[in-house]
Design a protein around this motif. Sequence first.
Motif, PDB file in Angstrom:
ATOM      1  N   THR A  86       6.459   5.449  -4.703  1.00 13.91           N
ATOM      2  CA  THR A  86       5.469   6.498  -4.897  1.00 13.91           C
ATOM      3  C   THR A  86       4.599   6.576  -3.659  1.00 13.91           C
ATOM      4  O   THR A  86       4.379   5.576  -2.967  1.00 13.91           O
ATOM      5  N   GLY A  87       4.135   7.760  -3.384  1.00 14.48           N
ATOM      6  CA  GLY A  87       3.309   7.918  -2.199  1.00 14.48           C
ATOM      7  C   GLY A  87       2.376   9.091  -2.339  1.00 14.48           C
ATOM      8  O   GLY A  87       2.400   9.831  -3.330  1.00 14.48           O
ATOM      9  N   PRO A  88       1.568   9.302  -1.320  1.00 14.54           N
ATOM     10  CA  PRO A  88       0.705  10.478  -1.296  1.00 14.54           C
ATOM     11  C   PRO A  88       1.538  11.709  -0.984  1.00 14.54           C
ATOM     12  O   PRO A  88       2.736  11.649  -0.755  1.00 14.54           O
TER      13      PRO A  88
ATOM     14  N   ASN B  84      -3.556   3.911   0.903  1.00 12.27           N
ATOM     15  CA  ASN B  84      -3.705   5.170   0.183  1.00 12.27           C
ATOM     16  C   ASN B  84      -3.019   5.153  -1.181  1.00 12.27           C
ATOM     17  O   ASN B  84      -2.921   6.187  -1.841  1.00 12.27           O
ATOM     18  N   GLY B  85      -2.554   3.964  -1.596  1.00 14.05           N
ATOM     19  CA  GLY B  85      -2.038   3.812  -2.953  1.00 14.05           C
ATOM     20  C   GLY B  85      -0.546   3.922  -3.119  1.00 14.05           C
ATOM     21  O   GLY B  85      -0.053   3.954  -4.254  1.00 14.05           O
ATOM     22  N   ALA B  86       0.224   4.004  -2.036  1.00 12.63           N
ATOM     23  CA  ALA B  86       1.682   4.045  -2.159  1.00 12.63           C
ATOM     24  C   ALA B  86       2.177   2.764  -2.806  1.00 12.63           C
ATOM     25  O   ALA B  86       1.601   1.685  -2.608  1.00 12.63           O
TER      26      ALA B  86
ATOM     27  N   ALA C  17       2.653  -3.189  -5.538  1.00 18.26           N
ATOM     28  CA  ALA C  17       2.343  -2.875  -4.140  1.00 18.26           C
ATOM     29  C   ALA C  17       3.610  -2.939  -3.293  1.00 18.26           C
ATOM     30  O   ALA C  17       4.543  -3.699  -3.588  1.00 18.26           O
ATOM     31  N   LEU C  18       3.641  -2.163  -2.241  1.00 16.83           N
ATOM     32  CA  LEU C  18       4.768  -2.198  -1.317  1.00 16.83           C
ATOM     33  C   LEU C  18       4.753  -3.468  -0.486  1.00 16.83           C
ATOM     34  O   LEU C  18       3.699  -3.939  -0.064  1.00 16.83           O
TER      35      LEU C  18
ATOM     36  N   GLU D 273       9.091  -2.469   2.855  1.00 23.23           N
ATOM     37  CA  GLU D 273       9.151  -1.215   2.091  1.00 23.23           C
ATOM     38  C   GLU D 273       8.198  -0.178   2.668  1.00 23.23           C
ATOM     39  O   GLU D 273       8.539   1.012   2.756  1.00 23.23           O
ATOM     40  N   ALA D 274       7.015  -0.617   3.074  1.00 22.10           N
ATOM     41  CA  ALA D 274       6.063   0.311   3.691  1.00 22.10           C
ATOM     42  C   ALA D 274       6.636   0.897   4.981  1.00 22.10           C
ATOM     43  O   ALA D 274       6.457   2.090   5.269  1.00 22.10           O
ATOM     44  N   ASN D 275       7.332   0.072   5.751  1.00 23.98           N
ATOM     45  CA  ASN D 275       7.951   0.565   6.984  1.00 23.98           C
ATOM     46  C   ASN D 275       9.026   1.605   6.679  1.00 23.98           C
ATOM     47  O   ASN D 275       9.160   2.615   7.387  1.00 23.98           O
TER      48      ASN D 275
END
Length: 244
Positions: A184-186, A165-167, A36-37, A41-43
């Motif tokens: 990885t991302g959508p 969303n699964g990133a 998981a991010l 990292e998500a930012n």
Amino acid sequence: MPKARWIVAGSCVAALAVAGVVVAAASGSGGGGQRALSSEEANRLAITRFRNYEAGGRAVTISVPGPAGNLIVTGSVDYRAKLGYGVVHGTGRDTSSDGLIEWTATSVRVDPVTDAPATAPAIPPTTGWYSRPLQQTGSSLDSSLLIALSLGSDRPDNAQLLPQNGAGWAGHDQVAGRQVDIMTGPAANGSAGTAGTVRYWIGSDGTMYRVQAALASETQPAVIDFDTQKYTPMPSAPATAPSR
């Protein structure tokens, strides 16, 4: 002047539409299993397309797979004007697809050129151009061009929705000597249900350095590398004739 094959139809494979779903996550370099991010990292993933928009434009090299050999587009994308311009060369195939190219989200302009230059001229020729609609499906070239255009946004994505969303984080790597994280991302529009279909190589400040996306019916992904040469601002659109 003979028309290049991709003026009319492009590669005869199913395409990845930017607004749609790609078929499988492309494998990337770098070690580490996906996790998981983190919040940080998500930012970074959330702002990476906005970074391209902030920059105005980026130099790109787009590698388009195909059964007859790859097409390599070397050029620039203006992320504010949503316009790309460059030169196409075939690798592992004949030169019938070589020439200059300009594209938007709805149209492609091409100028077949014998002995096409390594980089597109800053001032495009005024004659020899043909135009056609950009194919939303059925062309790996057009799909790759559309993906490249989609990698800029005038606002950040929602960092909270990306993990939902699964990133995820997929590893560390180096691109042109830069330390990056692979995430990885959508699909570029952030659609739910497309998690893991695109990989992004992102620097510590959120700058995007590579994107890899799988295409339907292709065993190899499309790859977009950034800053592969000096960015050249987009020229004014040349006059075109419709495809014949």
